[in-house]
Scaffold this active site. Structure first.
Site, PDB file in Angstrom:
ATOM      1  N   SER A 147      -4.599  -4.020   4.345  1.00  0.00           N
ATOM      2  CA  SER A 147      -4.225  -2.535   4.871  1.00  0.00           C
ATOM      3  C   SER A 147      -3.384  -2.797   6.055  1.00  0.00           C
ATOM      4  O   SER A 147      -3.087  -3.742   6.625  1.00  0.00           O
ATOM      5  CB  SER A 147      -5.683  -2.108   5.398  1.00  0.00           C
ATOM      6  OG  SER A 147      -5.204  -0.835   6.036  1.00  0.00           O
ATOM      7  N   TYR A 160     -13.388  -2.327  10.440  1.00  0.00           N
ATOM      8  CA  TYR A 160     -12.741  -2.324   9.075  1.00  0.00           C
ATOM      9  C   TYR A 160     -11.315  -3.238   9.251  1.00  0.00           C
ATOM     10  O   TYR A 160     -11.076  -4.125   8.287  1.00  0.00           O
ATOM     11  CB  TYR A 160     -12.307  -0.887   8.623  1.00  0.00           C
ATOM     12  CG  TYR A 160     -11.235  -0.706   7.419  1.00  0.00           C
ATOM     13  CD1 TYR A 160     -11.836  -0.813   6.272  1.00  0.00           C
ATOM     14  CD2 TYR A 160     -10.224  -0.358   7.540  1.00  0.00           C
ATOM     15  CE1 TYR A 160     -10.952  -0.851   4.933  1.00  0.00           C
ATOM     16  CE2 TYR A 160      -9.064  -0.446   6.334  1.00  0.00           C
ATOM     17  CZ  TYR A 160      -9.622  -0.624   5.259  1.00  0.00           C
ATOM     18  OH  TYR A 160      -8.842  -0.319   3.897  1.00  0.00           O
TER      19      TYR A 160
END
Ligand code: NDP
Length: 253
Positions: A147, A160
């Site tokens: 990400s 996350y």
């Protein structure tokens, strides 16, 4: 003739989103694709049907990741599907795409939420790779979806982002180990990419998100799938241990 004719691929979390787009793209290149899902069988079956309608080959495999026995269940289904269609269990391409987001402040992140994020996003890819290497012939390809949040700050996604930081380590260290087998392993970091999140149905929010990209739009699943397909191809044979920014020029300044 597709660039991946004769190859087999597993894309985790390919019942929707960019996993779905990657499965469609790899199948279009000629790969036999295992469409992995957890809860939405109908969605996975739709992906398989779409691939078959376009003349490709695919089958669905269910396994909940992040729970005990997950990798065993995944590979039971995978090997069964491969054996029925190819007579063997070779896996040439692995795309670790399945993941869950947090969307929760650091203050509100409980140990249970944290453990779940780590289990699905970081632990599962590690053990899937460990298991997949038994089936992967020389020249294989591993792509892990990370990400852009390992580079851009977002206080709602600290836990996350930590899991994605962990996933990126896989490419660096495994690249050295797998080089002698001509297996490449790389990380792809998407930016904000359209998925089923209701936020993508709110024009003002989409406009705000689009403004973060140099292209002034949000990513489409296909934008990332094309990068995955490139890394899975022979053309990418000289790229390993890499971090590929596929954020559409997010927050360039
Ligand atoms: P989606 O949320 O659209 O889909 C997630 C997929 O993963 C589904 O196929 C789902 O299966 C599967 N999945 C989720 N949890 C589990 C689990 N515990 N076990 C097995 N399968 C599971 O995904 P996106 O396309 O949004 O994201 C794909 C990847 O990209 C993820 O790793 C995400 O972290 C990353 N990413 C996404 C960004 C974005 O803006 N969308 C930005 C940056 C990175 P099912 O539906 O069948 O349960």
């Amino acid at each position: 003739m597709g660039t991946l004719n004769g190859k087999t691929a597993l894309v985790t979390g390919s019942s929707r989103g960019m996993g779905r787009a990657a499965a469609l793209r790899l199948a279009r290149e000629g790969a036999l694709v295992a469409v992995h899902y957890n809860s939405d069988k109908d969605a996975a079956d739709e992906v398989v049907a779409t691939i078959e309608k376009d003349g490709g080959r695919a089958f669905a495999v269910r396994a909940e990741l992040g729970v005990p026995g997950d990798v065993h269940e995944l590979f039971l289904g995978l090997e069964k599907g491969l054996k029925e269609r190819t007579g063997g269990t070779d896996l040439n391409i692995l795309v670790n795409n399945a993941g869950v987001m947090g969307g929760i402040s650091a203050e509100d992140t409980t140990p249970e939420v944290f453990d779940r994020l780590v289990a699905v996003n970081a632990k599962a890819p590690f053990f899937i790779i460990q298991r997949a290497l038994k089936n992967m012939p020389n020249g294989g390809r591993i792509v892990n979806i990370s990400s852009g949040l390992t580079r851009f700050a977002n206080p709602e996604e600290i836990a996350y982002a930590m899991t994605k930081g962990a996933v990126e380590q896989l490419a660096l260290h495994y690249a050295k180990l797998l080089g002698p087998r001509n297996i490449t392993i790389n990380s792809v970091a998407p930016g904000i990419t359209r998925n089923g999140n209701p936020a993508f149905g709110i024009p003002e929010v989409v406009e705000q998100m689009a403004g973060l990209s140099a292209f002034n739009r949000v990513g489409e699943p296909e934008d990332v799938a094309d990068v995955v397909a490139f890394l899975a191809s022979d053309d990418a044979r000289w790229i390993t241990g890499s971090f590929v920014d596929a954020t559409g020029g997010t927050l360039l300044g």
